[in-house]
Write an enzyme that holds these catalytic residues in place. Structure first.
Site, PDB file in Angstrom:
ATOM      1  N   LYS A  56       0.271  -1.514  -0.151  1.00 15.24           N
ATOM      2  CA  LYS A  56      -0.098  -0.353   0.450  1.00 15.24           C
ATOM      3  C   LYS A  56       0.684   1.252   0.237  1.00 15.24           C
ATOM      4  O   LYS A  56       0.741   2.709  -0.233  1.00 15.24           O
ATOM      5  CB  LYS A  56      -1.107   0.180   0.988  1.00 15.24           C
TER       6      LYS A  56
HETATM    7  C1  LIG Z   1      -4.515  -4.849   1.181  1.00 20.41           C
HETATM    8  C2  LIG Z   1      -3.177  -5.871   1.130  1.00 20.41           C
HETATM    9  C3  LIG Z   1      -3.556  -7.079   0.135  1.00 20.41           C
HETATM   10  C4  LIG Z   1      -5.039  -6.471  -0.775  1.00 20.41           C
HETATM   11  O1  LIG Z   1      -4.867  -5.946  -1.721  1.00 20.41           O
HETATM   12  P1  LIG Z   1      -6.191  -5.009  -2.958  1.00 20.41           P
HETATM   13  O2  LIG Z   1      -5.873  -4.006  -3.777  1.00 20.41           O
HETATM   14  O3  LIG Z   1      -6.656  -4.680  -1.310  1.00 20.41           O
HETATM   15  O4  LIG Z   1      -7.311  -6.904  -3.608  1.00 20.41           O
HETATM   16  C5  LIG Z   1      -2.993  -8.298  -0.192  1.00 20.41           C
HETATM   17  N1  LIG Z   1      -1.732  -8.327   0.418  1.00 20.41           N
HETATM   18  C6  LIG Z   1      -1.091  -7.227   1.469  1.00 20.41           C
HETATM   19  C7  LIG Z   1      -0.233  -7.704   2.470  1.00 20.41           C
HETATM   20  C8  LIG Z   1      -2.581  -6.167   1.884  1.00 20.41           C
HETATM   21  O5  LIG Z   1      -1.892  -5.050   2.734  1.00 20.41           O
END
Ligand SMILES: *Cc1c(COP(=O)(O)O)cnc(C)c1O
Length: 466
Positions: free
Chosen positions: A112
């Site tokens: 993120k």
């Molecule tokens: C948020 C997240 C995901 C999922 O990603 P999306 O965009 O919500 O599908 C997968 N792995 C980690 C470590 C995350 O923080």
């Protein structure tokens, strides 16, 4: 570049307005009115560029006239400088035709950071041009709060307050938030559960005078700019593996469908992507949809990959809008039915169209640990539980002879217990976490009470409006 709502009843806006708005007024999500498309020569011209430059050029296609390329370049360079790896999002080969794109070298060691580091800077830029400020409030059960705080800390025109349930996050998770001492950051430990924290955030948004006074905004995963900022790493990894002259596949561990949607966008722009392989944990609503057109909600099951413990993938609405021929009324009706009944009625033709590109793979905790162990034994590579699910999806579903990139979304050091169980080693803590336990913490504690929490938000905002 103009943006329309997936539900067809919100004003058309430019990139900067969509950035600040987040959700559209009709409850829909913003998408570009038309998709930018690149030809082979244009893709080739992007090959080999430094990531910050590539990222600025791709974002420029979505920002249109709202933000000029030199500005995007400066913002992108700042965002990339917050990463610990010179390649920003390095590609690592782990098997024949199988690669991992590591998205976890940012400040909080989670993917993120890639989008949020850009988003914080975009907010600052747009707000400065308008002479405005915003207050961001959010609730976290652990990981997303720290990425949002890292993205907003020290920004000139943003104050951010994140609520977490007192005593219910891990100590690492709490410290990643509470040791950020920038004056525009507030952390509140609420005497209650994560759901209580979320209800308090909703209540602050519903309190119109408070919302206006604090100019409340959100940086959640439905913000279009977050999707746009995730497109460049798909482009970069495909180009590195021979695109546009060679096809690739992407495997993505999926929760809210935001990461894999960015891969779909890259393909829609003309990148030669053969298939999108969607990994789910025991919360397998997307895998069930792709296998049998069964998009039905069940209870959320806690797993070793908590960021994927989601039943409603909010960004799926953007794909649905495309599958329904960009019919906003049909999208709105389908989403209303999903909310009312817990089951999404996707027409057979639309489902078949999705299946032609996407395939789903489900990995429960046992299969996740098995994949971590196998990968460590075979290649000496340590994947976190989320990333391991993407890698397992790639092994199971990738067509022969097509290079496949699995997206690695969290640093393994964030999940030491699972890694130790799976392969008997403890991944070393990266330097930026090494002093976490020695740093000063700052946070307030509040009862589960709206007035008390609003007072703390007001105090954070007041600190910075001198
Ligand atoms: C948020 C997240 C995901 C999922 O990603 P999306 O965009 O919500 O599908 C997968 N792995 C980690 C470590 C995350 O923080």
């Amino acid at each position: 570049m103009r943006y329309v709502s997936t539900r067809g009843r919100a004003p058309v806006r430019d990139f900067a307005d969509v950035l600040l708005a987040g959700l559209a007024e009709d409850g829909g999500l913003y998408v570009p009115e038309t998709w930018p498309e690149l030809g082979a020569a244009e893709w080739r011209a992007l090959a080999g560029l430094p990531y910050a430059e590539l990222s600025a050029r791709i974002l420029s296609l979505f920002a249109g006239e709202a933000i000029a390329l030199p500005t995007l370049r400066a913002l992108s360079e700042g965002a990339c400088a917050s990463f610990d790896h010179p390649a920003v999002v390095p590609l690592v080969q782990i098997d024949h035709n199988l690669f991992v794109c590591e998205l976890f070298h940012g400040p909080t060691l989670a993917f993120k950071d890639v989008a949020l580091q850009m988003l914080g800077r975009l907010f600052d830029h747009v707000l400065e041009a308008r002479g405005a400020r915003v207050g961001i409030v959010g609730a976290t059960s652990g990981d997303t709060g720290s990425a949002a705080i890292a993205a907003c800390a020290g920004r000139e025109r943003i104050d951010i307050v994140i609520l977490h349930p007192r005593g219910r996050t891990s100590e690492v998770q709490r410290r990643q938030m509470t040791t950020v001492l920038a004056p525009n950051v507030g952390n509140v430990a609420v005497e209650g559960s994560f759901d209580d924290c979320q209800d308090l955030v909703k209540a602050m948004f519903a309190d119109r005078p408070f919302r206006a006074e604090m100019r409340l905004s959100a940086v959640n995963s439905i913000n279009w700019a977050r999707i746009a900022a995730q497109v460049p790493y798909y482009v970069a990894s495909a180009l590195a593996l021979g695109a546009p002259d060679r096809e690739v596949c992407f495997a993505v561990p999926t929760g809210n469908f935001g990461n894999v949607l960015a891969a779909w966008v890259a393909r829609r722009m003309g990148l030669p992507v053969r298939g999108l392989l969607v990994g789910s944990n025991a919360n397998d609503i997307l895998a069930r949809f792709l296998a049998a057109n069964d998009m039905s909600q069940t209870k959320v099951t806690p797993t070793l990959s908590p960021s994927m413990d989601i039943q409603v993938s909010s960004n799926f609405e953007r794909l649905l809008f495309e599958l329904l021929g960009r019919d906003g009324a049909a999208t709105a009706a389908t989403m209303a039915e999903f909310r009312a009944s817990g089951r999404m009625p996707v027409p057979d033709a639309a489902w078949r169209q999705a299946r032609a590109l996407f395939s789903g793979w489900r990995c429960d905790d046992a299969a996740t640990l098995a994949e971590i162990g196998r990968l460590h034994a075979a290649a000496g590579y340590i994947a976190d539980p989320h990333s391991a699910i993407g890698i397992a999806a790639a092994r199971a579903l990738a067509p022969k002879g097509i290079p496949t990139v699995a997206m690695a979304t969290a640093h393994p050091a964030k999940f030491p217990e699972a890694i130790a169980r799976a392969c008997g080693v403890t991944p070393p803590l990266p330097a930026r976490l090494a002093t976490l336990y020695e740093r000063e913490e700052r946070y307030a504690t509040a009862p589960n009470d709206l007035a008390a929490v609003e007072a703390l938000v007001r105090a954070t905002v007041a600190r910075n409006v001198a």
